[in-house]
Design a protein around this motif. Structure first.
Motif, PDB file in Angstrom:
ATOM      1  N   GLY A  38      24.064  42.972  26.820  1.00 37.03           N
ATOM      2  CA  GLY A  38      24.476  41.602  26.556  1.00 37.03           C
ATOM      3  C   GLY A  38      23.350  40.616  26.805  1.00 37.03           C
ATOM      4  O   GLY A  38      22.243  40.989  27.194  1.00 37.03           O
ATOM      5  N   ASN A  39      23.667  39.368  26.582  1.00 36.94           N
ATOM      6  CA  ASN A  39      22.726  38.298  26.896  1.00 36.94           C
ATOM      7  C   ASN A  39      22.841  37.959  28.373  1.00 36.94           C
ATOM      8  O   ASN A  39      23.836  38.268  29.017  1.00 36.94           O
ATOM      9  N   LEU A  40      21.821  37.282  28.897  1.00 36.50           N
ATOM     10  CA  LEU A  40      21.786  36.995  30.330  1.00 36.50           C
ATOM     11  C   LEU A  40      22.427  35.657  30.661  1.00 36.50           C
ATOM     12  O   LEU A  40      22.090  34.631  30.057  1.00 36.50           O
ATOM     13  N   LEU A  41      23.309  35.680  31.615  1.00 34.08           N
ATOM     14  CA  LEU A  41      23.917  34.474  32.178  1.00 34.08           C
ATOM     15  C   LEU A  41      23.104  34.103  33.407  1.00 34.08           C
ATOM     16  O   LEU A  41      22.833  34.970  34.259  1.00 34.08           O
ATOM     17  N   LEU A  42      22.678  32.869  33.496  1.00 31.63           N
ATOM     18  CA  LEU A  42      21.831  32.386  34.586  1.00 31.63           C
ATOM     19  C   LEU A  42      20.511  33.148  34.654  1.00 31.63           C
ATOM     20  O   LEU A  42      19.886  33.243  35.701  1.00 31.63           O
ATOM     21  N   GLY A  43      20.115  33.725  33.524  1.00 32.56           N
ATOM     22  CA  GLY A  43      18.866  34.455  33.451  1.00 32.56           C
ATOM     23  C   GLY A  43      18.848  35.755  34.223  1.00 32.56           C
ATOM     24  O   GLY A  43      17.794  36.360  34.393  1.00 32.56           O
ATOM     25  N   LEU A  44      20.013  36.224  34.673  1.00 36.65           N
ATOM     26  CA  LEU A  44      20.050  37.376  35.564  1.00 36.65           C
ATOM     27  C   LEU A  44      21.149  38.390  35.239  1.00 36.65           C
ATOM     28  O   LEU A  44      20.911  39.591  35.267  1.00 36.65           O
ATOM     29  N   PHE A  45      22.351  37.906  34.953  1.00 36.94           N
ATOM     30  CA  PHE A  45      23.518  38.775  34.802  1.00 36.94           C
ATOM     31  C   PHE A  45      23.829  39.009  33.325  1.00 36.94           C
ATOM     32  O   PHE A  45      24.079  38.059  32.583  1.00 36.94           O
ATOM     33  N   ALA A  46      23.846  40.274  32.910  1.00 39.01           N
ATOM     34  CA  ALA A  46      24.159  40.605  31.526  1.00 39.01           C
ATOM     35  C   ALA A  46      25.662  40.461  31.284  1.00 39.01           C
ATOM     36  O   ALA A  46      26.467  40.902  32.107  1.00 39.01           O
ATOM     37  N   VAL A  47      26.008  39.822  30.172  1.00 37.93           N
ATOM     38  CA  VAL A  47      27.421  39.653  29.816  1.00 37.93           C
ATOM     39  C   VAL A  47      27.597  39.846  28.311  1.00 37.93           C
ATOM     40  O   VAL A  47      26.692  39.611  27.534  1.00 37.93           O
ATOM     41  N   ASN A  48      28.777  40.273  27.945  1.00 36.23           N
ATOM     42  CA  ASN A  48      29.207  40.307  26.558  1.00 36.23           C
ATOM     43  C   ASN A  48      30.603  39.671  26.534  1.00 36.23           C
ATOM     44  O   ASN A  48      31.155  39.340  27.590  1.00 36.23           O
ATOM     45  N   PRO A  49      31.194  39.454  25.361  1.00 35.50           N
ATOM     46  CA  PRO A  49      32.516  38.808  25.332  1.00 35.50           C
ATOM     47  C   PRO A  49      33.588  39.525  26.154  1.00 35.50           C
ATOM     48  O   PRO A  49      34.403  38.867  26.813  1.00 35.50           O
ATOM     49  N   LEU A  50      33.609  40.859  26.143  1.00 43.03           N
ATOM     50  CA  LEU A  50      34.608  41.579  26.947  1.00 43.03           C
ATOM     51  C   LEU A  50      34.393  41.326  28.433  1.00 43.03           C
ATOM     52  O   LEU A  50      35.358  41.126  29.184  1.00 43.03           O
ATOM     53  N   HIS A  51      33.152  41.291  28.866  1.00 45.66           N
ATOM     54  CA  HIS A  51      32.821  41.001  30.263  1.00 45.66           C
ATOM     55  C   HIS A  51      33.307  39.595  30.629  1.00 45.66           C
ATOM     56  O   HIS A  51      33.862  39.381  31.715  1.00 45.66           O
ATOM     57  N   ASN A  52      33.133  38.636  29.713  1.00 47.09           N
ATOM     58  CA  ASN A  52      33.601  37.271  29.956  1.00 47.09           C
ATOM     59  C   ASN A  52      35.122  37.223  30.109  1.00 47.09           C
ATOM     60  O   ASN A  52      35.646  36.540  31.000  1.00 47.09           O
ATOM     61  N   ILE A  53      35.819  37.954  29.261  1.00 47.01           N
ATOM     62  CA  ILE A  53      37.280  37.981  29.341  1.00 47.01           C
ATOM     63  C   ILE A  53      37.714  38.624  30.657  1.00 47.01           C
ATOM     64  O   ILE A  53      38.664  38.153  31.302  1.00 47.01           O
ATOM     65  N   ALA A  54      37.017  39.668  31.082  1.00 49.10           N
ATOM     66  CA  ALA A  54      37.334  40.298  32.370  1.00 49.10           C
ATOM     67  C   ALA A  54      37.167  39.285  33.503  1.00 49.10           C
ATOM     68  O   ALA A  54      38.012  39.199  34.399  1.00 49.10           O
ATOM     69  N   HIS A  55      36.096  38.492  33.463  1.00 51.65           N
ATOM     70  CA  HIS A  55      35.896  37.455  34.484  1.00 51.65           C
ATOM     71  C   HIS A  55      37.028  36.432  34.455  1.00 51.65           C
ATOM     72  O   HIS A  55      37.501  35.998  35.508  1.00 51.65           O
ATOM     73  N   LEU A  56      37.460  36.035  33.266  1.00 56.73           N
ATOM     74  CA  LEU A  56      38.554  35.061  33.157  1.00 56.73           C
ATOM     75  C   LEU A  56      39.857  35.624  33.727  1.00 56.73           C
ATOM     76  O   LEU A  56      40.575  34.924  34.456  1.00 56.73           O
ATOM     77  N   LEU A  57      40.163  36.880  33.425  1.00 61.58           N
ATOM     78  CA  LEU A  57      41.399  37.487  33.924  1.00 61.58           C
ATOM     79  C   LEU A  57      41.369  37.656  35.442  1.00 61.58           C
ATOM     80  O   LEU A  57      42.352  37.357  36.128  1.00 61.58           O
ATOM     81  N   ILE A  58      40.246  38.118  35.963  1.00 65.94           N
ATOM     82  CA  ILE A  58      40.121  38.294  37.413  1.00 65.94           C
ATOM     83  C   ILE A  58      40.154  36.936  38.108  1.00 65.94           C
ATOM     84  O   ILE A  58      40.820  36.776  39.134  1.00 65.94           O
ATOM     85  N   GLY A  59      39.454  35.961  37.536  1.00 66.46           N
ATOM     86  CA  GLY A  59      39.470  34.615  38.109  1.00 66.46           C
ATOM     87  C   GLY A  59      40.867  34.024  38.127  1.00 66.46           C
ATOM     88  O   GLY A  59      41.287  33.428  39.121  1.00 66.46           O
ATOM     89  N   ALA A  60      41.607  34.209  37.037  1.00 63.66           N
ATOM     90  CA  ALA A  60      42.978  33.682  36.970  1.00 63.66           C
ATOM     91  C   ALA A  60      43.869  34.365  38.012  1.00 63.66           C
ATOM     92  O   ALA A  60      44.646  33.690  38.703  1.00 63.66           O
ATOM     93  N   ALA A  61      43.752  35.684  38.132  1.00 63.03           N
ATOM     94  CA  ALA A  61      44.570  36.410  39.118  1.00 63.03           C
ATOM     95  C   ALA A  61      44.263  35.930  40.534  1.00 63.03           C
ATOM     96  O   ALA A  61      45.179  35.682  41.334  1.00 63.03           O
ATOM     97  N   LEU A  62      42.984  35.779  40.850  1.00 65.27           N
ATOM     98  CA  LEU A  62      42.603  35.311  42.186  1.00 65.27           C
ATOM     99  C   LEU A  62      43.080  33.883  42.446  1.00 65.27           C
ATOM    100  O   LEU A  62      43.632  33.588  43.513  1.00 65.27           O
ATOM    101  N   LEU A  63      42.877  33.006  41.475  1.00 63.43           N
ATOM    102  CA  LEU A  63      43.264  31.609  41.676  1.00 63.43           C
ATOM    103  C   LEU A  63      44.773  31.459  41.803  1.00 63.43           C
ATOM    104  O   LEU A  63      45.259  30.744  42.688  1.00 63.43           O
ATOM    105  N   ILE A  64      45.515  32.146  40.971  1.00 65.07           N
ATOM    106  CA  ILE A  64      46.982  32.076  41.053  1.00 65.07           C
ATOM    107  C   ILE A  64      47.453  32.600  42.404  1.00 65.07           C
ATOM    108  O   ILE A  64      48.307  32.001  43.061  1.00 65.07           O
ATOM    109  N   ALA A  65      46.889  33.724  42.842  1.00 62.01           N
ATOM    110  CA  ALA A  65      47.269  34.294  44.144  1.00 62.01           C
ATOM    111  C   ALA A  65      46.875  33.352  45.276  1.00 62.01           C
ATOM    112  O   ALA A  65      47.632  33.160  46.231  1.00 62.01           O
ATOM    113  N   GLY A  66      45.700  32.749  45.177  1.00 63.51           N
ATOM    114  CA  GLY A  66      45.237  31.829  46.211  1.00 63.51           C
ATOM    115  C   GLY A  66      46.112  30.595  46.331  1.00 63.51           C
ATOM    116  O   GLY A  66      46.283  30.039  47.417  1.00 63.51           O
TER     117      GLY A  66
END
Length: 137
Positions: A38-66
């Motif tokens: 994938g392309n680099l996010l912040l010049g360091l972390f490789a991401v692709n669209p599926l990786h982004n969706i995984a981050h959104l789902l995990i972020g939503a689960a954590l925020l809702i639980a929090g």
């Protein structure tokens, strides 16, 4: 929320992972949905669209639980921490293979391992007096 390390951590990590998921789409133009590189996010972390969706789902689960209960935050922190621990370890073996559908790179592995340590540490150690419901058959 101030009295619960699990709720606070889940809310913070949830907001951060939601932001990372959204920012990831800014750099993944032209990258295949499950591209192994994938392309680099912040010049360091490789991401692709599926990786982004995984981050959104995990972020939503954590925020809702929090924002929910201590027991929910503790459970989600522990589960997400365990998944990140597994991903952090297995990820080292996925790089350079067709199974790297999240376009993981070395920086991702270390971030996942660091997230796992924090989430598991708080999920397993903090708020011990709060009981989670168990279902018995």
């Amino acid at each position: 929320m101030r009295n619960s390390p699990n709720r606070l951590l889940a809310s913070i990590f949830g907001a951060v992972y939601l932001l990372v998921g959204l920012l990831g789409f800014a750099v993944t133009g032209g990258v295949g949905f499950i591209a192994t590189e994938g392309n680099l996010l912040l010049g360091l972390f490789a991401v692709n669209p599926l990786h982004n969706i995984a981050h959104l789902l995990i972020g939503a689960a954590l925020l809702i639980a929090g924002l929910s209960t201590v027991a929910a935050a503790r459970s989600v922190n522990t589960v997400v921490g365990a998944v990140y621990l597994l991903l952090g370890i297995v990820g080292f073996f996925l790089v350079g293979t067709a199974f790297n559908i999240l376009a993981l790179n070395t920086a991702d592995h270390f971030l996942h391992l660091a997230s796992a340590i924090v989430l598991l540490g708080v999920g397993l150690a903090a708020d011990k007096s709060v009981r989670t419901r168990t279902v018995t058959a």
